[in-house]
Scaffold this active site. Structure first.
Site, PDB file in Angstrom:
ATOM      1  N   GLU A 114       3.184   4.635   5.647  1.00 63.57           N
ATOM      2  CA  GLU A 114       2.421   5.406   4.668  1.00 63.57           C
ATOM      3  C   GLU A 114       1.292   6.134   5.401  1.00 63.57           C
ATOM      4  O   GLU A 114       0.910   7.240   5.048  1.00 63.57           O
ATOM      5  CB  GLU A 114       1.847   4.470   3.600  1.00 63.57           C
ATOM      6  CG  GLU A 114       0.976   5.208   2.618  1.00 63.57           C
ATOM      7  CD  GLU A 114       0.339   4.313   1.560  1.00 63.57           C
ATOM      8  OE1 GLU A 114       1.045   3.537   0.918  1.00 63.57           O
ATOM      9  OE2 GLU A 114      -0.892   4.429   1.374  1.00 63.57           O
ATOM     10  N   ARG A 130       3.219   8.803  -3.113  1.00 65.70           N
ATOM     11  CA  ARG A 130       2.302   9.000  -1.996  1.00 65.70           C
ATOM     12  C   ARG A 130       2.414  10.362  -1.315  1.00 65.70           C
ATOM     13  O   ARG A 130       2.267  10.466  -0.101  1.00 65.70           O
ATOM     14  CB  ARG A 130       2.430   7.889  -0.944  1.00 65.70           C
ATOM     15  CG  ARG A 130       2.140   6.512  -1.456  1.00 65.70           C
ATOM     16  CD  ARG A 130       0.684   6.346  -1.869  1.00 65.70           C
ATOM     17  NE  ARG A 130       0.494   5.098  -2.538  1.00 65.70           N
ATOM     18  CZ  ARG A 130       0.561   4.962  -3.878  1.00 65.70           C
ATOM     19  NH1 ARG A 130       0.781   5.983  -4.651  1.00 65.70           N
ATOM     20  NH2 ARG A 130       0.399   3.792  -4.438  1.00 65.70           N
ATOM     21  N   CYS A 155      -2.826   0.350   3.111  1.00 68.72           N
ATOM     22  CA  CYS A 155      -1.449  -0.086   3.321  1.00 68.72           C
ATOM     23  C   CYS A 155      -0.800   0.756   4.413  1.00 68.72           C
ATOM     24  O   CYS A 155      -0.897   1.982   4.407  1.00 68.72           O
ATOM     25  CB  CYS A 155      -0.655   0.030   2.027  1.00 68.72           C
ATOM     26  SG  CYS A 155      -1.094  -1.267   0.865  1.00 68.72           S
TER      27      CYS A 155
HETATM   28  N1  EPU Z   1       2.390  -9.847  -1.306  1.00 63.69           N
HETATM   29  C1  EPU Z   1       2.672 -10.929  -0.536  1.00 63.69           C
HETATM   30  N2  EPU Z   1       1.993 -11.073   0.642  1.00 63.69           N
HETATM   31  C2  EPU Z   1       1.057 -10.195   1.040  1.00 63.69           C
HETATM   32  C3  EPU Z   1       0.774  -9.080   0.246  1.00 63.69           C
HETATM   33  C4  EPU Z   1       1.466  -8.922  -0.934  1.00 63.69           C
HETATM   34  O1  EPU Z   1       3.521 -11.763  -0.862  1.00 63.69           O
HETATM   35  O2  EPU Z   1       0.478 -10.409   2.117  1.00 63.69           O
HETATM   36  C5  EPU Z   1       3.088  -9.703  -2.574  1.00 63.69           C
HETATM   37  C6  EPU Z   1       2.129  -9.892  -3.738  1.00 63.69           C
HETATM   38  O3  EPU Z   1       2.011 -11.241  -4.097  1.00 63.69           O
HETATM   39  C7  EPU Z   1       2.764  -9.069  -4.825  1.00 63.69           C
HETATM   40  C8  EPU Z   1       3.469  -7.949  -4.063  1.00 63.69           C
HETATM   41  O4  EPU Z   1       3.588  -8.376  -2.717  1.00 63.69           O
HETATM   42  O5  EPU Z   1       3.721  -9.810  -5.507  1.00 63.69           O
HETATM   43  C9  EPU Z   1       2.684  -6.625  -4.133  1.00 63.69           C
HETATM   44  O6  EPU Z   1       1.396  -6.799  -3.580  1.00 63.69           O
HETATM   45  P1  EPU Z   1       0.112  -6.053  -4.183  1.00 63.69           P
HETATM   46  O7  EPU Z   1      -0.015  -6.389  -5.614  1.00 63.69           O
HETATM   47  O8  EPU Z   1      -0.999  -6.347  -3.275  1.00 63.69           O
HETATM   48  O9  EPU Z   1       0.472  -4.535  -4.164  1.00 63.69           O
HETATM   49  P2  EPU Z   1       1.099  -3.638  -3.005  1.00 63.69           P
HETATM   50  O10 EPU Z   1       2.376  -3.093  -3.539  1.00 63.69           O
HETATM   51  O11 EPU Z   1       1.156  -4.362  -1.708  1.00 63.69           O
HETATM   52  C10 EPU Z   1       0.022  -1.422  -3.807  1.00 63.69           C
HETATM   53  C11 EPU Z   1      -0.472  -0.218  -3.059  1.00 63.69           C
HETATM   54  C12 EPU Z   1      -1.909  -0.434  -2.651  1.00 63.69           C
HETATM   55  C13 EPU Z   1      -2.769  -0.749  -3.861  1.00 63.69           C
HETATM   56  C14 EPU Z   1      -2.181  -2.002  -4.520  1.00 63.69           C
HETATM   57  C15 EPU Z   1      -2.940  -2.455  -5.752  1.00 63.69           C
HETATM   58  C16 EPU Z   1       1.347   0.782  -1.768  1.00 63.69           C
HETATM   59  C17 EPU Z   1       2.048   0.841  -0.466  1.00 63.69           C
HETATM   60  N3  EPU Z   1       0.337  -0.054  -1.860  1.00 63.69           N
HETATM   61  O12 EPU Z   1       0.027  -2.501  -2.880  1.00 63.69           O
HETATM   62  O13 EPU Z   1      -2.373   0.753  -2.063  1.00 63.69           O
HETATM   63  O14 EPU Z   1      -4.093  -0.960  -3.494  1.00 63.69           O
HETATM   64  O15 EPU Z   1      -0.815  -1.737  -4.902  1.00 63.69           O
HETATM   65  O16 EPU Z   1      -2.746  -1.585  -6.804  1.00 63.69           O
HETATM   66  O17 EPU Z   1       1.701   1.500  -2.695  1.00 63.69           O
HETATM   67  C18 EPU Z   1      -2.829   1.939  -0.077  1.00 63.69           C
HETATM   68  O18 EPU Z   1      -2.223   2.842  -0.581  1.00 63.69           O
HETATM   69  O19 EPU Z   1      -3.384   2.042   1.012  1.00 63.69           O
HETATM   70  C19 EPU Z   1      -2.841   0.697  -0.777  1.00 63.69           C
HETATM   71  C20 EPU Z   1      -3.306  -0.370  -0.221  1.00 63.69           C
END
Ligand code: EPU
Length: 308
Positions: A298, A171, A227
């Site tokens: 972030e 990021r 995020c």
């Molecule tokens: N999860 C939960 N509860 C929640 C949200 C997530 O238990 O309320 C769990 C999910 O079940 C999963 C894990 O956390 O096992 C990861 O969640 P997710 O797949 O939604 O991915 P993330 O790591 O939360 C990242 C990026 C997002 C991007 C998504 C999809 C970061 C900080 N976030 O989210 O980017 O859209 O992957 O590829 O790197 C952004 O940068 O603004 C952003 C939203």
């Protein structure tokens, strides 16, 4: 400021320029039409000692309630062209202005049967912001499709910097100190070139549809800045930790930890930056207390707060 005519507005509420719909007024908002106007503006700001802030899409940004002193510079719509500039059998170079929307670049790639940008589908914001933030998802990040960027060393030196001379982290684009030393300021990203590849249109469209649907299901609609916190590690994403800490739905005023994805804070209507910052503190403290993990924002916070 006379020469900029209608391209400078004064006392502009930043809430109208951020996806969180939060933020007090900028003293001025300038939208230079081209590099000539931009360099003229920067020279004047340096001469008069007025600070500036370059706005991307305003989608990863929290502006405090008393707004931003100085001039906010928006490269939209002046620097928003997208065009293929070179191609051979295996690769097509696409050039996009920093002010272009990342979504427009994704659409351009899809419309022209080019693979490489689908990872960014649904990521809001501008191309410039996406480069600075190394925007990405689990499916890829800007750093992996970028071939070069065009920057302006303040106030008026343009340079094209190749991907291999750039350092990215999770990021973020990390400017080399020698680059900053050139002018004493962070360079301004004017445009970026991406190396995409010709692809089968049907495969591309199907992949795009799957990614779009997944994002729609997992992330909230409404006013947010994506995020809020970086993932501290791959096996303990921030959203998971915040969810497990029981924080979904927690509210301060109209700022709420999203019920859909715990790493989003949504503005239900009238939230101020103070509400969002307080909510972020609550989330950070609870996750630290429960899991011993320190969450790092972030989103970027700028501007002045009302409470001094
Ligand atoms: N999860 C939960 N509860 C929640 C949200 C997530 O238990 O309320 C769990 C999910 O079940 C999963 C894990 O956390 O096992 C990861 O969640 P997710 O797949 O939604 O991915 P993330 O790591 O939360 C990242 C990026 C997002 C991007 C998504 C999809 C970061 C900080 N976030 O989210 O980017 O859209 O992957 O590829 O790197 C952004 O940068 O603004 C952003 C939203």
């Amino acid at each position: 400021m006379d020469r900029f005519n209608e391209r400078v507005e004064f006392d502009v509420p930043m809430a109208g320029h951020t996806s969180l719909r939060v933020g007090g007024p900028a003293d001025a908002l300038a939208t230079p039409a081209d590099t000539y106007e931009l360099t003229g503006l920067l020279a004047m700001l340096i001469k008069t000692g007025v600070p500036w802030f370059v706005l991307g899409g305003g989608t990863n940004l929290l502006v405090r309630d008393s707004g931003i002193r100085g001039v906010v510079i928006s490269l939209r719509p002046g620097f928003s062209d997208i065009a293929a500039v070179d191609s051979d059998q295996d690769a097509v170079a696409v050039h996009a202005g920093a002010g272009a929307r990342l979504s427009a670049l994704c659409r351009y790639a899809l419309a022209n049967n080019l693979a490489g940008m689908n990872f960014a589908l649904g990521i809001p914001g501008s191309v410039g912001g996406a480069v600075i933030m190394n925007a990405g998802t689990e499916n890829g990040a800007i750093e992996s499709v970028l071939s070069s960027i065009e920057v302006l060393h303040v106030p008026d030196q343009k340079e094209i910097i190749c991907r291999r001379a750039l350092l990215f982290n999770y990021r973020g684009l990390v400017w080399d100190s020698s680059i900053i030393a050139k002018s004493g300021y962070e360079p301004i990203v004017l445009a970026a070139s991406f190396e995409l590849a010709p692809a089968d249109p049907r495969t591309q469209a199907a992949e795009a549809e799957t990614l779009r649907a997944r994002r729609k299901q997992r992330q909230p609609a409404g006013f947010s800045a994506g995020c809020v916190f970086k993932n501290p590690s791959a096996d303990a994403p921030a959203g998971y930790l915040i969810d497990q800490a029981g924080l979904k739905g927690t509210r301060i005023g109209d700022a709420q930890v999203s019920e859909v994805h715990a790493n989003f804070i949504v503005n239900l209507g009238r939230a101020g930056a103070t509400d969002i910052l307080r909510l972020m503190d609550i989330v950070r403290e609870k996750v630290l207390h429960e899991y011993g993990v320190e969450l790092e924002p972030e989103i970027r916070t700028v501007g002045e707060s009302k409470e001094k």
